[in-house]
Design a protein around this motif. Sequence first.
Motif, mmCIF file in Angstrom:
data_model
loop_
_atom_site.group_PDB
_atom_site.id
_atom_site.type_symbol
_atom_site.label_atom_id
_atom_site.label_comp_id
_atom_site.label_asym_id
_atom_site.label_seq_id
_atom_site.Cartn_x
_atom_site.Cartn_y
_atom_site.Cartn_z
ATOM 1 N N THR A 131 0.916 -1.247 0.083
ATOM 2 C CA THR A 131 0.095 -0.137 -0.128
ATOM 3 C C THR A 131 0.873 1.133 0.083
ATOM 4 N N LEU A 132 1.802 1.351 0.966
ATOM 5 C CA LEU A 132 2.696 2.297 0.609
ATOM 6 C C LEU A 132 3.407 2.638 -0.730
ATOM 7 N N SER A 133 3.983 1.431 -1.287
ATOM 8 C CA SER A 133 4.428 1.753 -2.364
ATOM 9 C C SER A 133 3.389 2.332 -3.439
ATOM 10 N N TYR A 134 2.367 1.966 -3.513
ATOM 11 C CA TYR A 134 1.077 2.321 -4.107
ATOM 12 C C TYR A 134 0.877 3.886 -3.975
ATOM 13 N N LEU A 135 0.808 4.391 -2.821
ATOM 14 C CA LEU A 135 0.594 5.770 -2.364
ATOM 15 C C LEU A 135 1.789 6.559 -2.940
ATOM 16 N N GLN A 136 3.002 6.020 -2.481
ATOM 17 C CA GLN A 136 4.043 6.695 -3.098
ATOM 18 C C GLN A 136 4.013 6.765 -4.667
ATOM 19 N N ASN A 137 3.595 5.753 -5.485
ATOM 20 C CA ASN A 137 3.608 6.073 -6.764
ATOM 21 C C ASN A 137 2.446 6.860 -7.206
#
Lengths: 360, 370
Positions: A131-137
């Motif tokens: 989820t964090l890397s999703y948000l970051q993207n």
Amino acid sequence: MNRIFWTIVAKELLAFIRSWQLVLVVLYSFTVNVYISGSGIEIKPRNVAVGYVDYTGGGISQKILSKLHAPEFLPPRRFVSQEALSRAIYDKEIIVGIVFGPDFEKNWRRGEKSSLNVLLDATAASQAYTTLSYLQNIVLELSRSGMSVDIASHKLFNPNADNHTFMALTELLSVTTMLCVILTAVVFVREKEQGTWDIMLLMPVDPKLIILAKSFSQVLIILSGVVISLGFIVLGVFSTPLNGSFWAFALLTFFYIWASAGIGLFIAAIARDVMQVAQLSILVMMPLIFLSGAWTPIYAMHPALQALSLFSPLRYYIEGTESIFYRGTEWIDLWPYFLGVILVGGLMYWIGFRKIGRLF
Amino acid sequence: MKARVIRAYIAKELIELVRSRFILMVYLLPTMIMLLFGYGIRMEVTDARALIIDNDRSFLSNRLISKFEHSRYFDVSLDTSDEADALRSIKQARTDVIIIIPESFEKRLLHGQSTQIGIYVDAAFPSRGSTIENYAKGVILDAAASLAPARSAHLITINQRSLFNQAMRDEDAIVPGLIGLVLLVAPAILSALLIVKEKERGTIFNFYASPLSKGEFLIAKLIPAFLLHSLNIFILFLWAVYVFDVPFRGSFLLYWGVSEIYLLISIAIGMLISVVTRTQIVAVVLTVIITIIPGFLYSGIIMPISSMSGISQVEAHIFPVMYYNHILYDAFLIGEGLQSGKTLSYLLILIVYAVILLGLGRLLLKKELG
């Protein structure tokens, strides 16, 4: 010679069929059990519960939230205050909490650095990571509005990253391993327990022949289980893609079942009764599964473990099966898997013949 | 109650367990599962084997490649060969991801024209594939953002705060769940064989002829297994806290108490199997199938229960693992204890569970020739 072999095989098959409970349990493991694991579980994040608190007017914040969509995320739930949000995370109802502070939108509009507060329930580490890397993207995508680099991303062999087929297949492989090891081991140990094994060895028949015939009977049982499971569940219900050759898989499975029967034989050589078989097989199978790369990719392991993993027949089988089903690898590129499975199986039988095939 | 007979029975069971060298397994097995899985499962993917085909060979493409090289998630190899070869290396499972930088990448970028970078991920292992894909996108977007310093306005940074597991350590997320798995599997296998073994050997007739009642027989059978495994509650705790450095924030008394109840449940599951089956092999296979798989799937190790849908959501609520693991994670990482209503109600559910299973076992056990 030949007649003796087939008589033993027939006797073992008969013994198997007579125990209806065993037949049922084996059938259950290959069908319902595979179905349950395939239908229920997704490893990749799906339906991640998101909650948010929005102290801004809700322009950019809604834009960001709108990118968190199904199937990865449940519709974000709004909370009135940060306390309510934390409460829900503590009760494990929400995994990711996003807080849009009062200055968030203002700073963004003014072109200053603005920051977003994210609370993660990190006990669900893999979901939290992704989820964090999703948000970051998402956020990077928003900030990069002048640059024109497109990313065309393709997931090969399994475009939707569909986990159902994968989990069902994995479960089939584990059930195959588990049942083959335990059933083969018990076939020998039961004779040891009842004292009839010594009599078998005293007969004017080559003990190797007896061992091969006995394990062949179990190989047949497991092989038919695999066929049933493949036909009804893996290919039937889940319609797993089979990009490679079916016969390559059948042949690899055949050799692999022999190899795991060899492990069963090895356990039978050590164990004295069924109780010990139960414990030993778990004790032996856990490292085998661990070293197979099913959880940690082999290239990410410690070098010593990488070397050890060469001894796990499951390593070759899992990778080979993935290649045949998804990657559609050609026969010629499959040789390492065949070689590995056959070598490990051969080694197991060599040990087995020496340990259990002799009276003294 | 015939205390003397029960005591004699318990003594006999203990001696049998010790003689069969089984006692070693009782302690070896849980510890081994714990260490193997604790060190073994990693949700994070590092060192993914990336193959970068650089068709541009310009300053910017080099900068992008060096971004990948400096990321600990990727293990980069450069390839100038054609795409067919690259695809073959994915098919041989020697590469996880191919990244293709197009020709005149730099030129188009500087002129403000759009270019496209291709990512091809091997999704034969779907979750691993998605993770790698996300990392690769992240690296590229990050590079794009840093290449355009003039436009650094509108930059949003993410302040991330992980609750309960600040460092996002895999150990903290996995190890408590493993205790739930181990304490389900190991005791169940032990007790699954206790009664069926006697049936297969014919010694069950001793019980038929003895003055013991059904309940007393079960007590005598289960107490040794229960006591032996109780020690594991402490051993596993020590592994978790001192080897894996998992914090413990809750009350130890609650952990201990709920673990004993959970132990009772898993022993009762094994006993139920032992009562129903006729041969040891069936008991072994059945126990393995119905404990290991739900133990894993519904433990919350792989995926949180809140993300399950439909049937699996229901199934998760049927198995005891979910309730125990909730309390476990609370005791280790959160430390709210019984103040949270959810923990309290889960504790009650576990108690009811234990009582039902034990009652069922007593009901189904027969004390006469069938």
